[in-house]
Write an enzyme that holds these catalytic residues in place. Structure first.
Site, PDB file in Angstrom:
ATOM      1  N   ARG A 156       0.829  -1.237   0.134  1.00 16.55           N
ATOM      2  CA  ARG A 156      -0.184   0.101   0.024  1.00 16.55           C
ATOM      3  C   ARG A 156       0.785   1.125  -0.077  1.00 16.55           C
ATOM      4  NH1 ARG A 156      -2.768   1.823  -2.669  1.00 16.55           N
ATOM      5  NH2 ARG A 156      -3.845  -0.178  -2.708  1.00 16.55           N
TER       6      ARG A 156
ATOM      7  N   LYS B 184       2.029  24.981  -3.534  1.00 15.89           N
ATOM      8  CA  LYS B 184       0.707  24.283  -2.997  1.00 15.89           C
ATOM      9  C   LYS B 184       0.818  22.600  -3.080  1.00 15.89           C
ATOM     10  CE  LYS B 184      -2.207  28.491  -4.544  1.00 15.89           C
ATOM     11  NZ  LYS B 184      -3.126  28.968  -5.206  1.00 15.89           N
TER      12      LYS B 184
ATOM     13  N   LYS C 224       4.082  39.540  -2.988  1.00 13.94           N
ATOM     14  CA  LYS C 224       2.807  39.216  -3.175  1.00 13.94           C
ATOM     15  C   LYS C 224       1.791  40.245  -2.762  1.00 13.94           C
ATOM     16  CE  LYS C 224       1.070  35.047  -3.066  1.00 13.94           C
ATOM     17  NZ  LYS C 224       1.020  34.715  -4.538  1.00 13.94           N
TER      18      LYS C 224
ATOM     19  N   GLU D 285       4.177  40.013  -7.735  1.00 13.31           N
ATOM     20  CA  GLU D 285       2.751  39.724  -8.273  1.00 13.31           C
ATOM     21  C   GLU D 285       2.018  41.303  -8.466  1.00 13.31           C
ATOM     22  OE1 GLU D 285       0.172  36.713  -6.577  1.00 13.31           O
ATOM     23  OE2 GLU D 285      -0.796  38.561  -5.582  1.00 13.31           O
TER      24      GLU D 285
ATOM     25  N   ASP E 183      -1.218  38.090 -12.026  1.00 15.59           N
ATOM     26  CA  ASP E 183      -2.218  37.535 -11.389  1.00 15.59           C
ATOM     27  C   ASP E 183      -3.548  37.531 -11.804  1.00 15.59           C
ATOM     28  OD1 ASP E 183      -3.008  35.552  -9.438  1.00 15.59           O
ATOM     29  OD2 ASP E 183      -3.623  37.333  -8.154  1.00 15.59           O
TER      30      ASP E 183
END
Length: 300
Positions: free
Chosen positions: A103, A138, A170, A200, A221
């Site tokens: 597994r 992410k 950002k 960004e 963005d």
């Protein structure tokens, strides 16, 4: 395509952690009870659907850490395309160890092959443009190195591995600093010459401010293809252009044809479905002889 493998030093702690999670405090009590100690088997890791393979090192290590007597023969390498029924690798050895490691090995192989598969699909969709497909941060906690490797196996590129790789300013940084130019100025003041700065931007006005101040890359963005084309014209080769935000297989081509250098997509790591891979018994091998058992005991 040649995929540079990850060092075992990086992979092994991740695989060990996964095995320990599965073995718990008493090990595989089912296999210990049901499978004779001297029983041996040969099994095949077989693709159930079409895709791209990734994660063979992690899968192999899952078996070997359970029982070093297990032998893995690879018929394909990471980055290879598979069709339903293709045998990716053959695993041979003590049946208990094979079943115990099954597994964990399949979890790694199926998950990472799923990432490689969706990445390859997007890469193929934008082929003929200059846009590279990149992942983001992410990623599944603890699996970043493996997931970013799987993106490379699918023909994609990697964005930052961590917060320390490069400066990416950002929207929240800009809000706290009081503007694009001030955020860039602060970053430039505290950054060494080897560290790149990306900012960004949400609008063409912010982009103009960033280019007037000077950066190495701009993250465009959630812009439309038309806005992206305008942005590429404003940058005019003075910085790398990266498109990001809600890009899907159906919109990737329009984004790529805008002329951007890079398309970053978070879902290729955080939401990629697994590639269905199974473990099939090929045959059963004769029991290990007394001499072989003695040699194995001495080897451990």
């Amino acid at each position: 395509m040649t995929i540079v493998p990850l060092p075992r030093l990086i992979i092994e702690p991740i695989v060990r952690s996964a095995l320990l999670e599965d073995l718990g405090l008493a090990g595989d009590i089912t296999s210990a009870a049901v499978i004779p100690e001297d029983h041996r088997s040969t099994v095949a890791l077989t693709a159930r659907q079409a895709g791209v393979v990734a994660g063979l090192d992690a899968a192999a290590l899952a078996f070997l850490l359970v029982d070093p007597a297990i032998v893995i023969e690879r018929h394909l390498q990471d980055g290879a395309a598979v069709r339903p029924g293709d045998v990716i690798a053959t695993v041979q050895g003590p049946s208990r160890g094979i079943i115990t490691g099954e597994r964990t090995a399949l979890n790694f192989l199926s998950h990472l092959s799923g990432i490689a598969t969706v990445t390859a699909g997007i890469v193929d969709a934008v082929r003929g443009t200059k846009a590279a497909i990149a992942c983001t941060r992410k990623t599944t906690p603890g699996l970043r190195a493996l997931e970013k490797y799987a993106v490379r196996a699918g023909g994609g590129a990697n964005h930052r591995f961590a917060l320390c790789d490069a400066i990416l300013i950002k929207d929240n940084h800009i809000a706290i600093a009081g503007g694009v130019a001030e955020a860039i100025r602060r970053a430039r003041k505290s950054t060494g010459h080897m560290v790149k700065i990306e900012v960004e931007v949400d609008t063409l006005e912010q982009l103009g401010e960033a280019m007037a101040t000077g950066v190495d890359a701009v993250l465009l963005d959630n812009m439309t293809p038309d806005q992206l084309r305008q942005a590429v014209g404003i940058v005019a080769g003075r910085a790398m252009t990266e498109a990001s935000g809600g890009i899907t297989p159906s919109t990737a081509v329009a984004v790529a044809t805008s002329g951007v250098d890079l398309i970053s997509i978070g879902w290729i790591t955080h939401s990629a479905p697994i590639l269905d891979i199974g473990l099939d018994f090929v045959d059963e091998l004769p029991k290990r002889s007394a001499v072989e058992s003695r040699r194995a005991a001495l080897a451990t």
